[in-house]
Design an enzyme around this catalytic site. Structure first.
Site, mmCIF file in Angstrom:
data_model
loop_
_atom_site.group_PDB
_atom_site.id
_atom_site.type_symbol
_atom_site.label_atom_id
_atom_site.label_comp_id
_atom_site.label_asym_id
_atom_site.label_seq_id
_atom_site.Cartn_x
_atom_site.Cartn_y
_atom_site.Cartn_z
ATOM 1 C CG HIS A 19 44.831 32.872 35.673
ATOM 2 N ND1 HIS A 19 45.252 33.211 34.405
ATOM 3 C CD2 HIS A 19 44.107 31.723 35.528
ATOM 4 C CE1 HIS A 19 44.804 32.313 33.541
ATOM 5 N NE2 HIS A 19 44.101 31.394 34.197
ATOM 6 C CD GLU A 20 42.372 29.694 38.286
ATOM 7 O OE1 GLU A 20 41.199 29.461 37.879
ATOM 8 O OE2 GLU A 20 43.380 29.346 37.648
ATOM 9 C CG HIS A 49 39.211 32.003 34.574
ATOM 10 N ND1 HIS A 49 39.207 32.141 33.200
ATOM 11 C CD2 HIS A 49 40.334 31.293 34.883
ATOM 12 C CE1 HIS A 49 40.287 31.550 32.701
ATOM 13 N NE2 HIS A 49 40.985 31.022 33.688
ATOM 14 C CD GLU A 66 43.085 29.466 31.023
ATOM 15 O OE1 GLU A 66 43.720 30.175 31.822
ATOM 16 O OE2 GLU A 66 42.245 28.633 31.390
#
Length: 269
Positions: free
Chosen positions: A142-143, A146, A200
């Site tokens: 997930h990070e 980004h 997100e």
């Protein structure tokens, strides 16, 4: 000059000066792709992120909190290595980033990945949530997503354009002043400010595909956010700021995991 004219001038000038509308990633199996607006240059954001990263690690080192558990550090770095090997599915240039992965011993439920591939995982998220390797892959994926999608750069650019008065004054002062301001503000968008809900959701999708491509069961992405929701109770951990509601997010991730099952099965062969 009327507000309408200022807004139109700002949009037109920003577009003409930067050629800022672009698509930074490939869509992957889920087709997660769209055009993005960038007023802050990639170089400016990366330089600011590099400086902020060094300062963060230096501060942790001084407190005796940087990579103090070799077993945990190796575990995090091993999971990261598998994920990083798959980033080419979204953008080839990311395979050449100077990736760094460090663990800070701090009792906070958080992790982040700066532009250019600078990752920090806090021991608190691993310990408090009792993360499996697959769940850790979901958090890190997930990070990383980004960073691949350049959400911090996009958000900084969007906020600059929203602030019409400052933008107009900056234009009057010259592009150099605008670039300097962007350089100074870039660091806060790599760590301090939360991402939008749309960012997100994108990071959830791309991150879950990353973990599936790396051979981690995408259903574990659902598990980690269930744990996160349960752990948060009445308060919201920093990593959950501006996220969609737990129920809608978990439901969305279940659908994503089902779609990515063939990708996961292929990766296991």
């Amino acid at each position: 000059m009327t507000i309408r004219k200022i807004i139109l001038l700002a949009v037109f000038t920003a577009t003409m000066l930067t050629g800022c509308f672009t698509s930074s990633t490939s869509g992957g199996a889920l087709g997660e792709n769209r055009r993005q607006m960038f007023l802050v240059s990639e170089q400016e954001m990366n330089e600011a992120a590099a400086k902020a990263y060094v300062e963060t690690l230096s501060g942790a080192r001084k407190k005796g909190a940087l990579n103090i558990d070799p077993v945990m550090t190796k575990r995090v770095q091993d999971v990261a290595k598998r994920l990083i090997a798959q980033v080419g599915a979204f953008r080839e240039d990311a395979l050449k980033w100077k990736w760094e992965v460090n663990v800070i011993d701090e009792n906070t439920i958080n992790a982040w990945c700066m532009p250019g591939g600078r990752i920090v995982v806090y021991s608190g998220i691993i310990k408090n949530l009792s993360l499996t390797n697959g769940e850790l892959a979901a958090v890190m994926g997930h990070e990383i997503a980004h960073a691949l999608r350049e959400h911090s750069r996009e958000q900084a650019s969007t906020d600059m354009l929203k602030n019409v008065g400052i933008f107009a004054v900056s234009q009057a002062a010259g592009l150099g002043d605008l670039a300097t301001g962007a350089m100074n503000m870039a660091a806060q968008y790599t760590i301090s400010l939360p991402f939008s809900r749309s960012h997100e959701r994108e990071a959830d999708h791309i991150g879950t595909e990353l973990m599936a491509r790396a051979g981690y069961d995408p259903k574990e992405a659902v598990n980690v956010w269930v744990k996160m929701s349960q752990k948060s109770g009445g308060s919201v951990p920093e990593i959950l700021s501006t996220h969609p509601s737990s129920q809608s997010r978990i439901a969305d991730l279940r659908e994503v995991a089902a779609k990515l099952e063939p990708v996961y099965q292929q990766a296991k062969k």
